[in-house]
Enzyme design. Structure first.
Site, short mmCIF file in Angstrom:
data_model
loop_
_atom_site.label_atom_id
_atom_site.label_comp_id
_atom_site.label_asym_id
_atom_site.label_seq_id
_atom_site.Cartn_x
_atom_site.Cartn_y
_atom_site.Cartn_z
N LYS A 1 32.64 37.51 48.78
CA LYS A 1 33.65 38.56 48.65
C LYS A 1 33.07 39.81 49.27
O LYS A 1 32.53 40.68 48.59
CB LYS A 1 34.02 38.76 47.17
CG LYS A 1 35.29 39.57 46.96
CD LYS A 1 35.73 39.50 45.50
CE LYS A 1 36.81 40.51 45.15
NZ LYS A 1 38.09 40.29 45.80
N1 PPE Z 1 41.67 35.57 47.26
C1 PPE Z 1 41.40 36.81 47.73
C2 PPE Z 1 41.35 37.02 49.19
C3 PPE Z 1 41.16 37.84 46.83
O1 PPE Z 1 40.89 39.07 47.29
C4 PPE Z 1 41.23 37.61 45.45
C5 PPE Z 1 40.99 38.72 44.47
C6 PPE Z 1 41.52 36.30 45.00
C7 PPE Z 1 41.71 35.31 45.94
C8 PPE Z 1 41.55 35.95 43.54
O2 PPE Z 1 40.25 35.94 42.99
P1 PPE Z 1 39.99 36.29 41.46
O3 PPE Z 1 40.30 37.71 41.27
O4 PPE Z 1 38.56 35.97 41.26
O5 PPE Z 1 40.89 35.42 40.66
N2 PPE Z 1 41.42 39.98 44.88
C9 PPE Z 1 40.91 41.13 44.20
C10 PPE Z 1 41.12 42.39 45.00
C11 PPE Z 1 42.49 42.90 45.11
C12 PPE Z 1 42.48 44.24 45.81
O6 PPE Z 1 43.55 44.68 46.26
O7 PPE Z 1 41.43 44.86 45.90
C13 PPE Z 1 41.43 41.22 42.78
O8 PPE Z 1 42.41 40.57 42.43
O9 PPE Z 1 40.82 41.93 42.00
#
Ligand code: PPE
Length: 307
Positions: A159
């Site tokens: 990430k």
């Molecule tokens: N894919 C991506 C590309 C992504 O950024 C997130 C989280 C997820 C999947 C889901 O992952 P998880 O949060 O571990 O379930 N995106 C984060 C950032 C959003 C933002 O605008 O900044 C979040 O949901 O916190």
């Protein structure tokens, strides 16, 4: 959306006033995207404020740093205490938590290894990520004209801030065209995820989600959905999904820390199922909110109290 300011931000072991949390303009991360970060939520439970799956998020932060050869001064235990201290200092009942580790000010040029690694943790109060109605009614999305990062270009399991250059193109394109979000295909043309969410598809009562090899982030909410689906007795499979399967799905929903569990009611203006939040999505969403609102016991040990 303007950031709702909190009182303090944690930087390298110290809690400083929000307005003083600054970096130099020649910080490496600003020029080369050399930062790794997390998005975590703390919820208000009857027993007090607690962070959802904190250790899993911090482990992913450490994993992202490892992929980018970024030495981290803090181990998981140290980061856990820092997150708890920041939430406590800001006095939040519930909040979003944003830890970032970045290559700081030191040397210029692509090679980041001579730059000090700085860690900071910010928190603020964040509501429904995809709009107030989204959780209930679902959102309208498109398939993005952009493609997710190809394997062996930007590793999707890290990430890193740099990945969000791709996400920004996807998100802006969707919004400019009147959609709330987009679903992106991977370099092979298969369904990957949203700009900031993982994707789930429901067909004939079974649930599917793209495997990690389709350029998706290993979402912590994705994992939580997989566990809850099993608890509820659904069949859930990681499986390659093609674009047209989106149009023919009975239900689709996004998962993410910010998005939580958000139904999708149309893709490319083609109505998904009945166009309303379907029964399987509803069941998963309810199971998720029961836990994060503390209405049922934390049977999976997902919460870390901040006190
Ligand atoms: N894919 C991506 C590309 C992504 O950024 C997130 C989280 C997820 C999947 C889901 O992952 P998880 O949060 O571990 O379930 N995106 C984060 C950032 C959003 C933002 O605008 O900044 C979040 O949901 O916190």
């Amino acid at each position: 959306m303007p950031i709702p300011e909190a009182k303090y931000i944690w930087i390298d072991g110290e809690v400083v006033p929000w307005a003083d949390a600054k970096v130099h303009v020649l910080t490496h991360a600003i020029h080369y995207g050399s930062a790794v970060f997390e998005g975590i939520r703390a919820y208000s439970l009857p027993t007090g404020t607690a962070v959802f799956r904190l250790d899993e998020h911090l482990q992913r932060l450490l994993d992202s740093a490892k992929i980018y050869r970024m030495p981290m001064e803090y181990d998981l235990g140290g980061l856990r205490e820092a997150v708890k201290a920041t939430v406590r200092a800001n006095g939040h009942e519930s909040c979003y938590i944003r830890p970032v580790a970045m290559r700081g000010y030191g040397e210029m040029g692509v090679d980041p290894r001579g730059c000090p690694v700085q860690v900071f943790i910010a928190t603020w109060e964040w509501g429904a990520y995809l709009g107030a109605d989204a959780l209930q009614k679902g959102i309208d999305v498109c398939v993005s004209s952009w493609t997710r990062m190809a394997p062996n270009t930007f590793p999707s399991l890290a990430k890193t801030s740099a990945n969000y250059a791709n996400s920004q193109l996807i998100k802006m394109d969707a919004l400019e065209n009147g959609y709330a979000e987009a679903i992106v295909l991977d370099a092979g043309g298969h369904v990957s995820e949203g700009s900031g969410e993982n994707l789930f598809l429901v067909k004939k009562g079974a649930i599917y989600t793209p495997p990690l090899s389709n350029s998706v982030l290993g979402g912590i909410t994705r994992d939580s959905v997989m566990v809850l689906a099993k608890d509820l007795g659904y069949q859930l499979q990681e499986s390659v999904i093609t674009r047209e399967m989106l149009y023919l799905a009975d239900e689709l929903f996004f998962s993410g820390t910010a998005a939580e569990v958000t139904p999708i009611r149309s893709v490319d203006k083609i109505v998904v199922g009945s166009g309303e939040c379907g029964p399987v999505t509803k069941a998963i969403q309810s199971a998720f909110f029961e836990i994060v609102q503390g209405r049922v016991p934390d049977r999976h040990g997902w919460f870390t109290p901040v006190t």
